[in-house]
Design a protein around this motif. Structure first.
Motif, PDB file in Angstrom:
ATOM      1  N   VAL A  48      39.854  36.539  42.355  1.00 21.20           N
ATOM      2  CA  VAL A  48      39.894  35.164  42.686  1.00 21.20           C
ATOM      3  C   VAL A  48      39.598  34.653  40.560  1.00 21.20           C
ATOM      4  CG1 VAL A  48      39.181  33.027  42.929  1.00 21.20           C
ATOM      5  CG2 VAL A  48      39.687  34.885  44.552  1.00 21.20           C
ATOM      6  N   ALA A  49      38.424  35.594  40.447  1.00 16.46           N
ATOM      7  CA  ALA A  49      38.095  35.189  39.026  1.00 16.46           C
ATOM      8  C   ALA A  49      37.524  36.572  38.580  1.00 16.46           C
ATOM      9  CB  ALA A  49      37.466  34.060  39.485  1.00 16.46           C
ATOM     10  N   SER A  50      37.845  36.953  37.368  1.00 14.97           N
ATOM     11  CA  SER A  50      36.772  37.320  36.935  1.00 14.97           C
ATOM     12  C   SER A  50      36.766  36.990  35.395  1.00 14.97           C
ATOM     13  CB  SER A  50      37.688  39.080  36.585  1.00 14.97           C
ATOM     14  OG  SER A  50      38.782  38.173  35.683  1.00 14.97           O
ATOM     15  N   TRP A  51      35.723  38.200  34.894  1.00 24.97           N
ATOM     16  CA  TRP A  51      34.861  36.693  33.304  1.00 24.97           C
ATOM     17  C   TRP A  51      34.591  38.489  32.713  1.00 24.97           C
ATOM     18  CZ3 TRP A  51      32.875  35.592  37.587  1.00 24.97           C
ATOM     19  CH2 TRP A  51      31.226  36.221  37.929  1.00 24.97           C
ATOM     20  N   ARG A  52      34.752  38.609  31.564  1.00 22.44           N
ATOM     21  CA  ARG A  52      33.762  39.756  31.261  1.00 22.44           C
ATOM     22  C   ARG A  52      32.993  39.495  30.074  1.00 22.44           C
ATOM     23  NH1 ARG A  52      38.993  43.054  29.054  1.00 22.44           N
ATOM     24  NH2 ARG A  52      38.136  43.856  27.159  1.00 22.44           N
ATOM     25  N   ALA A  53      32.025  41.058  29.936  1.00 19.92           N
ATOM     26  CA  ALA A  53      30.611  40.114  29.637  1.00 19.92           C
ATOM     27  C   ALA A  53      31.295  41.188  28.276  1.00 19.92           C
ATOM     28  CB  ALA A  53      29.902  41.534  29.969  1.00 19.92           C
ATOM     29  N   ASP A  54      32.373  41.566  27.464  1.00 23.31           N
ATOM     30  CA  ASP A  54      32.558  41.929  25.731  1.00 23.31           C
ATOM     31  C   ASP A  54      33.068  39.979  24.894  1.00 23.31           C
ATOM     32  OD1 ASP A  54      35.655  43.785  26.036  1.00 23.31           O
ATOM     33  OD2 ASP A  54      34.998  41.217  27.638  1.00 23.31           O
ATOM     34  N   ASN A  55      33.516  39.357  25.996  1.00 26.72           N
ATOM     35  CA  ASN A  55      34.070  38.755  25.255  1.00 26.72           C
ATOM     36  C   ASN A  55      33.548  37.335  25.731  1.00 26.72           C
ATOM     37  OD1 ASN A  55      35.859  38.001  27.190  1.00 26.72           O
ATOM     38  ND2 ASN A  55      37.326  39.276  25.922  1.00 26.72           N
ATOM     39  N   GLY A  56      32.722  37.568  27.526  1.00 23.48           N
ATOM     40  CA  GLY A  56      32.806  35.969  27.578  1.00 23.48           C
ATOM     41  C   GLY A  56      33.643  35.077  28.736  1.00 23.48           C
ATOM     42  N   ARG A  57      34.814  35.501  28.245  1.00 25.12           N
ATOM     43  CA  ARG A  57      35.508  34.778  28.590  1.00 25.12           C
ATOM     44  C   ARG A  57      36.402  34.590  29.972  1.00 25.12           C
ATOM     45  NH1 ARG A  57      41.441  35.046  24.929  1.00 25.12           N
ATOM     46  NH2 ARG A  57      41.918  33.685  26.716  1.00 25.12           N
ATOM     47  N   THR A  58      36.333  34.373  30.704  1.00 26.20           N
ATOM     48  CA  THR A  58      36.845  33.865  32.189  1.00 26.20           C
ATOM     49  C   THR A  58      38.357  33.644  32.469  1.00 26.20           C
ATOM     50  OG1 THR A  58      34.437  33.042  32.565  1.00 26.20           O
ATOM     51  CG2 THR A  58      36.375  32.984  34.795  1.00 26.20           C
ATOM     52  N   TYR A  59      39.054  34.207  33.924  1.00 23.83           N
ATOM     53  CA  TYR A  59      40.165  34.380  33.854  1.00 23.83           C
ATOM     54  C   TYR A  59      40.325  33.795  35.442  1.00 23.83           C
ATOM     55  CZ  TYR A  59      40.439  36.972  29.713  1.00 23.83           C
ATOM     56  OH  TYR A  59      40.563  37.354  28.727  1.00 23.83           O
ATOM     57  N   TYR A  60      41.449  33.509  35.564  1.00 27.66           N
ATOM     58  CA  TYR A  60      41.551  33.040  37.187  1.00 27.66           C
ATOM     59  C   TYR A  60      43.084  33.158  37.341  1.00 27.66           C
ATOM     60  CZ  TYR A  60      37.779  30.326  36.329  1.00 27.66           C
ATOM     61  OH  TYR A  60      35.880  29.158  35.660  1.00 27.66           O
ATOM     62  N   ALA A  61      42.916  33.245  38.953  1.00 25.63           N
ATOM     63  CA  ALA A  61      43.987  33.825  39.188  1.00 25.63           C
ATOM     64  C   ALA A  61      44.858  32.472  39.555  1.00 25.63           C
ATOM     65  CB  ALA A  61      43.792  34.608  40.933  1.00 25.63           C
ATOM     66  N   GLU A  62      46.343  32.307  39.718  1.00 24.51           N
ATOM     67  CA  GLU A  62      47.112  31.593  39.312  1.00 24.51           C
ATOM     68  C   GLU A  62      47.189  30.666  40.803  1.00 24.51           C
ATOM     69  OE1 GLU A  62      51.159  33.005  38.991  1.00 24.51           O
ATOM     70  OE2 GLU A  62      52.336  30.659  38.812  1.00 24.51           O
ATOM     71  N   SER A  63      46.634  31.411  41.490  1.00 25.52           N
ATOM     72  CA  SER A  63      46.792  30.561  43.083  1.00 25.52           C
ATOM     73  C   SER A  63      45.487  29.246  42.983  1.00 25.52           C
ATOM     74  CB  SER A  63      46.932  31.625  44.527  1.00 25.52           C
ATOM     75  OG  SER A  63      45.793  32.373  43.878  1.00 25.52           O
ATOM     76  N   VAL A  64      44.484  29.630  41.893  1.00 28.42           N
ATOM     77  CA  VAL A  64      43.129  29.115  41.882  1.00 28.42           C
ATOM     78  C   VAL A  64      43.326  28.391  41.158  1.00 28.42           C
ATOM     79  CG1 VAL A  64      41.953  30.031  43.924  1.00 28.42           C
ATOM     80  CG2 VAL A  64      41.630  31.087  41.543  1.00 28.42           C
ATOM     81  N   GLU A  65      43.916  28.476  39.665  1.00 27.38           N
ATOM     82  CA  GLU A  65      44.043  27.828  38.657  1.00 27.38           C
ATOM     83  C   GLU A  65      43.665  26.412  38.915  1.00 27.38           C
ATOM     84  OE1 GLU A  65      43.986  30.218  35.397  1.00 27.38           O
ATOM     85  OE2 GLU A  65      43.008  27.673  34.434  1.00 27.38           O
ATOM     86  N   GLY A  66      42.998  25.414  38.193  1.00 27.33           N
ATOM     87  CA  GLY A  66      42.752  24.105  37.903  1.00 27.33           C
ATOM     88  C   GLY A  66      41.752  23.075  38.948  1.00 27.33           C
ATOM     89  N   ARG A  67      41.808  24.643  40.390  1.00 27.91           N
ATOM     90  CA  ARG A  67      41.072  24.428  41.406  1.00 27.91           C
ATOM     91  C   ARG A  67      39.391  24.710  41.311  1.00 27.91           C
ATOM     92  NH1 ARG A  67      43.041  24.896  45.978  1.00 27.91           N
ATOM     93  NH2 ARG A  67      43.885  26.714  45.929  1.00 27.91           N
ATOM     94  N   PHE A  68      39.495  25.999  41.464  1.00 26.07           N
ATOM     95  CA  PHE A  68      38.265  27.082  41.130  1.00 26.07           C
ATOM     96  C   PHE A  68      37.488  26.882  39.785  1.00 26.07           C
ATOM     97  CE2 PHE A  68      39.617  29.407  44.951  1.00 26.07           C
ATOM     98  CZ  PHE A  68      39.274  28.185  45.443  1.00 26.07           C
ATOM     99  N   SER A  69      36.534  27.437  39.321  1.00 24.17           N
ATOM    100  CA  SER A  69      35.668  27.314  38.303  1.00 24.17           C
ATOM    101  C   SER A  69      34.157  28.148  38.269  1.00 24.17           C
ATOM    102  CB  SER A  69      35.311  26.223  37.168  1.00 24.17           C
ATOM    103  OG  SER A  69      34.491  25.187  38.619  1.00 24.17           O
ATOM    104  N   VAL A  70      34.094  29.138  37.540  1.00 23.62           N
ATOM    105  CA  VAL A  70      32.695  29.899  37.254  1.00 23.62           C
ATOM    106  C   VAL A  70      31.878  29.816  36.514  1.00 23.62           C
ATOM    107  CG1 VAL A  70      32.055  32.579  36.751  1.00 23.62           C
ATOM    108  CG2 VAL A  70      34.385  32.063  38.120  1.00 23.62           C
ATOM    109  N   SER A  71      30.299  29.099  36.833  1.00 23.38           N
ATOM    110  CA  SER A  71      29.383  28.668  36.059  1.00 23.38           C
ATOM    111  C   SER A  71      28.731  29.862  35.905  1.00 23.38           C
ATOM    112  CB  SER A  71      28.961  27.278  35.994  1.00 23.38           C
ATOM    113  OG  SER A  71      29.346  27.413  37.819  1.00 23.38           O
ATOM    114  N   ARG A  72      27.517  30.152  35.452  1.00 24.35           N
ATOM    115  CA  ARG A  72      26.293  31.092  36.043  1.00 24.35           C
ATOM    116  C   ARG A  72      25.143  30.343  34.744  1.00 24.35           C
ATOM    117  NH1 ARG A  72      29.389  35.026  31.407  1.00 24.35           N
ATOM    118  NH2 ARG A  72      26.973  36.023  31.419  1.00 24.35           N
TER     119      ARG A  72
END
Length: 123
Positions: A48-72
């Motif tokens: 559904v979502a993934s994020w990279r420790a090396d650049n801090g970017r988050t990526y979302y599956a197309e099916s959830v883009e704009g509806r789901f979000s990750v925070s820490r």
């Protein structure tokens, strides 16, 4: 001991929202690649979502883009997945996962997994 513990799953109606939590212990989540996955019984696990420790970017599956979000919350070692505008097709068991290799997250072969939290969306 590395542990990932999810919570926050519930039964909601379509259009509703939930916030899932993944409490991380045993490692610093800022140094690992992490992801949220979901799985319906009998089907393959979907990233559904993934994020990279090396650049801090988050990526979302197309099916959830704009509806789901990750925070820490780094102070509390919690990773959240906010689910908005839920649809019946979002019904699944949701898992968080971690690995020191991003490829392991991309291929759903992460070393560490939580036990999952169930999200059920009714129409």
């Amino acid at each position: 001991l590395v542990q990932l513990v999810e919570s926050g799953g519930d039964s909601v109606q379509a259009g509703g929202s939930l916030r899932l939590s993944c409490v991380v212990s045993g490692f610093s989540e800022s140094n690992y690649f992490m992801g949220w996955f979901r799985q319906v019984s009998g089907k393959a696990r979907e990233r559904v979502a993934s994020w990279r420790a090396d650049n801090g970017r988050t990526y979302y599956a197309e099916s959830v883009e704009g509806r789901f979000s990750v925070s820490r919350d780094n102070a509390k070692n919690i990773v959240y997945l906010q689910l908005n505008d839920l649809r019946p097709e979002d019904t699944a068991m949701y898992y968080c996962a971690a690995d020191d290799k991003y490829e392991a997250i991309l291929t759903a072969r992460a070393m560490y997994w939580g036990q999952g939290t169930q999200v059920t969306v009714s129409s």
